[in-house]
Design an enzyme around this catalytic site. Structure first.
Site, short mmCIF file in Angstrom:
data_model
loop_
_atom_site.label_atom_id
_atom_site.label_comp_id
_atom_site.label_asym_id
_atom_site.label_seq_id
_atom_site.Cartn_x
_atom_site.Cartn_y
_atom_site.Cartn_z
N ARG A 172 0.84 -1.22 0.00
CA ARG A 172 0.00 0.00 0.00
C ARG A 172 0.87 1.25 0.00
O ARG A 172 0.56 2.25 0.67
CB ARG A 172 -0.95 0.03 1.21
N SER A 246 -10.72 0.38 3.94
CA SER A 246 -9.94 0.16 5.17
C SER A 246 -9.45 1.50 5.70
O SER A 246 -8.79 2.24 4.97
CB SER A 246 -8.72 -0.72 4.90
N GLU A 342 -4.83 4.91 6.82
CA GLU A 342 -4.44 4.65 5.42
C GLU A 342 -4.80 5.79 4.46
O GLU A 342 -3.96 6.25 3.70
CB GLU A 342 -5.06 3.34 4.93
P1 FAD Z 1 -8.60 9.50 -4.73
O1 FAD Z 1 -9.14 9.06 -3.42
O2 FAD Z 1 -9.32 10.54 -5.47
O3 FAD Z 1 -7.08 9.96 -4.53
C1 FAD Z 1 -6.19 9.17 -3.79
C2 FAD Z 1 -4.78 9.80 -3.89
O4 FAD Z 1 -4.31 9.70 -5.24
C3 FAD Z 1 -4.78 11.31 -3.58
O5 FAD Z 1 -3.56 11.60 -2.95
C4 FAD Z 1 -4.83 11.96 -4.96
O6 FAD Z 1 -4.30 13.27 -4.96
C5 FAD Z 1 -3.99 10.99 -5.77
N1 FAD Z 1 -4.32 10.94 -7.20
C6 FAD Z 1 -5.50 10.58 -7.75
N2 FAD Z 1 -5.39 10.55 -9.10
C7 FAD Z 1 -4.12 10.92 -9.39
C8 FAD Z 1 -3.38 11.08 -10.61
N3 FAD Z 1 -3.93 10.85 -11.82
N4 FAD Z 1 -2.07 11.47 -10.54
C9 FAD Z 1 -1.49 11.71 -9.34
N5 FAD Z 1 -2.13 11.58 -8.16
C10 FAD Z 1 -3.43 11.18 -8.19
N6 FAD Z 1 -7.76 0.19 -1.80
C11 FAD Z 1 -7.01 -0.91 -2.02
O7 FAD Z 1 -5.78 -0.80 -2.20
N7 FAD Z 1 -7.58 -2.15 -2.03
C12 FAD Z 1 -8.89 -2.34 -1.85
O8 FAD Z 1 -9.36 -3.48 -1.89
C13 FAD Z 1 -9.71 -1.21 -1.62
N8 FAD Z 1 -11.03 -1.35 -1.39
C14 FAD Z 1 -11.79 -0.25 -1.15
C15 FAD Z 1 -13.17 -0.43 -0.90
C16 FAD Z 1 -13.97 0.65 -0.67
C17 FAD Z 1 -15.46 0.45 -0.40
C18 FAD Z 1 -13.43 1.97 -0.68
C19 FAD Z 1 -14.32 3.17 -0.46
C20 FAD Z 1 -12.07 2.16 -0.90
C21 FAD Z 1 -11.24 1.04 -1.14
N9 FAD Z 1 -9.86 1.20 -1.38
C22 FAD Z 1 -9.10 0.08 -1.61
C23 FAD Z 1 -9.24 2.52 -1.38
C24 FAD Z 1 -9.34 3.26 -2.74
O9 FAD Z 1 -10.42 2.76 -3.50
C25 FAD Z 1 -8.06 3.15 -3.58
O10 FAD Z 1 -6.97 3.70 -2.88
C26 FAD Z 1 -8.20 3.85 -4.94
O11 FAD Z 1 -7.07 3.61 -5.74
C27 FAD Z 1 -8.39 5.37 -4.81
O12 FAD Z 1 -8.74 5.85 -6.10
P2 FAD Z 1 -9.43 7.25 -6.31
O13 FAD Z 1 -9.50 7.51 -7.77
O14 FAD Z 1 -10.70 7.31 -5.57
O15 FAD Z 1 -8.34 8.22 -5.65
P1 NAP Z 2 -10.20 -10.55 4.89
O1 NAP Z 2 -10.26 -11.43 3.70
O2 NAP Z 2 -11.27 -10.64 5.93
O3 NAP Z 2 -8.79 -10.70 5.60
C1 NAP Z 2 -8.48 -9.91 6.77
C2 NAP Z 2 -7.06 -9.48 6.68
O4 NAP Z 2 -6.24 -10.63 6.67
C3 NAP Z 2 -6.81 -8.70 5.43
O5 NAP Z 2 -6.46 -7.40 5.83
C4 NAP Z 2 -5.69 -9.42 4.69
O6 NAP Z 2 -4.54 -8.61 4.53
C5 NAP Z 2 -5.28 -10.55 5.63
N1 NAP Z 2 -5.23 -11.84 4.90
C6 NAP Z 2 -6.27 -12.67 4.63
N2 NAP Z 2 -5.82 -13.79 4.01
C7 NAP Z 2 -4.48 -13.63 3.90
C8 NAP Z 2 -3.44 -14.44 3.35
N3 NAP Z 2 -3.70 -15.65 2.81
N4 NAP Z 2 -2.16 -13.97 3.38
C9 NAP Z 2 -1.88 -12.77 3.92
N5 NAP Z 2 -2.83 -11.95 4.46
C10 NAP Z 2 -4.10 -12.39 4.46
O7 NAP Z 2 -10.13 -9.00 4.42
P2 NAP Z 2 -11.25 -8.06 3.84
O8 NAP Z 2 -11.36 -6.89 4.74
O9 NAP Z 2 -12.47 -8.82 3.49
O10 NAP Z 2 -10.54 -7.55 2.50
C11 NAP Z 2 -10.29 -8.45 1.44
C12 NAP Z 2 -9.16 -7.90 0.60
O11 NAP Z 2 -9.54 -6.62 0.04
C13 NAP Z 2 -7.87 -7.66 1.38
O12 NAP Z 2 -6.78 -7.96 0.56
C14 NAP Z 2 -7.90 -6.17 1.67
O13 NAP Z 2 -6.61 -5.60 1.75
C15 NAP Z 2 -8.64 -5.61 0.46
N6 NAP Z 2 -9.39 -4.41 0.84
C16 NAP Z 2 -8.69 -3.25 0.98
C17 NAP Z 2 -9.33 -2.08 1.33
C18 NAP Z 2 -8.59 -0.77 1.41
O14 NAP Z 2 -9.23 0.27 1.51
N7 NAP Z 2 -7.28 -0.77 1.41
C19 NAP Z 2 -10.70 -2.09 1.54
C20 NAP Z 2 -11.38 -3.29 1.42
C21 NAP Z 2 -10.72 -4.46 1.06
P3 NAP Z 2 -4.34 -7.59 3.31
O15 NAP Z 2 -5.23 -6.43 3.61
O16 NAP Z 2 -2.88 -7.25 3.42
O17 NAP Z 2 -4.66 -8.28 2.03
#
Ligand code: FAD
Ligand code: NAP
Length: 349
Positions: A172, A246, A342
């Site tokens: 991340r 998250s 985050e």
């Molecule tokens: P924004 O929120 O608009 O911006 C995020 C950052 O990127 C800001 O700093 C912004 O200035 C910068 N930015 C945006 N576009 C550009 C560009 N073109 N050039 C330079 N900088 C830029 N994240 C995960 O990693 N894994 C997940 O599974 C995941 N699940 C999510 C589930 C939900 C329900 C929600 C609400 C969020 C989740 N996220 C997850 C977080 C988020 O969706 C990601 O980080 C996504 O990439 C953000 O995209 P955005 O376009 O909304 O960016």
């Molecule tokens: P989950 O499957 O309930 O798992 C809980 C946590 O355990 C997760 O954070 C995941 O880490 C870790 N995990 C599960 N299985 C694993 C494995 N085999 N090896 C290593 N780590 C493991 O999680 P969830 O909340 O439903 O999310 C599912 C996936 O979507 C995850 O990968 C999560 O990161 C991603 N997600 C991200 C965001 C965001 O905003 N960043 C939001 C929603 C979902 P990791 O998070 O490192 O994968």
């Protein structure tokens, strides 16, 4: 009020961003412009520089915690387009505009027989934001299928191409969140995808889900559908309940810290994180500290996944961060672990 700049850029003043951040916070930008072409971006950045305005690049607003009023200029990229640059030896290199929707791109890639993105289905936001935190889900990260990106370098005032070794991708994390924060505007992202499926099924509940569905030889579309279904069942839809996914990162601890915690809390959920470190599931820590389903006046902790803080309506940055601080404090008191937030806070705290 709206003002035209040359090349044509429509500048809007006091623009509402309430529908443009997934927390659903009431937010007004001092100035907002949408750009579709590089010269428009250059003109917008030049104006901001002349006016000494801070600049926020806004994608889908799904990883941002915004204040009620944003000073300076907010730029949204609306560039579009997906083009296959190369196809050989079972691989394709595809160039995707930053303004494309991430999930739509994942679905499109599958429809073309380009594989590798299935586990990252249904992540909200834009393609351009994906490299910023090296998005990841279910054991796959952007960097696993990243070829390169093109960007406007605000420091050197020129277009650049950046390759993986220049992006410092980590968990991340990337250079765009680190030393180069604010320097690059990502314009397109290039993906290296495979024309033969290589499914990653051993993460979270995917294998169990497929087996429950009676699917013993899953295809890429089965995996895509499984990820979408699991996510829909566990995560709130921002259109219904404001959230940024998250809220906290999964903390990394030393093996010694992990073992001490495991002795006190035998059901602790943790995974190896390389080099003698363990990753703790932050959601489990918050749940055990008693927060799951907690409701304050306008904000709360999601009832199905304690890692997600939500806006029940009328919440704002202050109330959400106050709740986050309470959660952090109680997790620190119970487990001795500090949770880091985050999503990005803008303007910075
Ligand atoms: P924004 O929120 O608009 O911006 C995020 C950052 O990127 C800001 O700093 C912004 O200035 C910068 N930015 C945006 N576009 C550009 C560009 N073109 N050039 C330079 N900088 C830029 N994240 C995960 O990693 N894994 C997940 O599974 C995941 N699940 C999510 C589930 C939900 C329900 C929600 C609400 C969020 C989740 N996220 C997850 C977080 C988020 O969706 C990601 O980080 C996504 O990439 C953000 O995209 P955005 O376009 O909304 O960016
Ligand atoms: P989950 O499957 O309930 O798992 C809980 C946590 O355990 C997760 O954070 C995941 O880490 C870790 N995990 C599960 N299985 C694993 C494995 N085999 N090896 C290593 N780590 C493991 O999680 P969830 O909340 O439903 O999310 C599912 C996936 O979507 C995850 O990968 C999560 O990161 C991603 N997600 C991200 C965001 C965001 O905003 N960043 C939001 C929603 C979902 P990791 O998070 O490192 O994968």
């Amino acid at each position: 009020m709206t003002v035209n700049m040359k090349p044509e850029v429509l500048l809007q003043s006091d623009a509402s961003l309430t529908g443009s951040n997934t927390l659903g916070f009431s937010v007004v930008a001092e100035h907002l412009c949408q750009v579709e072409q590089l010269p428009q971006l250059q003109a917008a950045l030049a104006l901001a520089k002349r006016s000494a305005w801070p600049v926020l690049l806004l994608g889908g607003g799904s990883n941002l915690i915004l204040s009620e009023r944003l000073p300076g200029l907010v730029i949204q990229l609306n560039n579009r387009g997906i083009s296959c640059l190369e196809q050989h030896a079972g691989q394709v290199i595809v160039d995707v505009a930053a303004g494309e929707n991430w999930h739509d791109w994942v679905a499109y890639s599958l429809s073309q027989g380009w594989f590798g993105l299935e586990n990252m289905a249904l992540i909200p936001g834009t393609v351009g934001a994906a490299p910023i935190q090296n998005i990841g889900a279910y054991g796959v990260e952007l960097k696993d299928c990243f070829h390169s990106l093109t960007a406007w370098d605000r420091q050197q005032q020129r277009q650049v191409t950046l390759y993986p070794h220049e992006c410092d991708f980590g968990y991340r994390h990337s250079i765009f969140k680190g030393v180069a924060a604010g320097r690059y505007v990502i314009w397109t992202v290039r993906f290296r995808l495979s024309t033969t499926p290589d499914l990653k099924l051993n993460y979270g509940g995917i294998a169990q889900y497929l087996s429950d569905q009676g699917i013993d030889q899953p295809q890429p579309l089965d995996l895509f559908n499984a990820v979408c279904d699991i996510r829909r069942s566990k995560l709130p839809d921002p259109a219904q309940l404001g959230n940024v996914g998250s809220f906290f990162e999964n903390p990394r601890v030393t093996l010694a810290q992990y073992e001490a915690l495991k002795r006190n809390f035998p059901t602790l959920v943790a995974f190896p994180a390389g080099e003698g470190r363990m990753k703790l599931a932050a959601g489990w820590l918050i749940d055990q500290a008693g927060w799951k389903g907690y409701c304050a006046a306008n904000v709360g902790v999601y009832e199905k996944q304690a890692l997600v803080l939500v806006n029940h309506g009328g919440g704002d940055r202050r109330s959400l961060l106050a709740l986050a601080a309470e959660v952090q404090q109680s997790v620190r008191e119970k487990f001795g672990v500090m949770l880091s937030i985050e999503p990005r806070q803008y303007p910075a705290a």
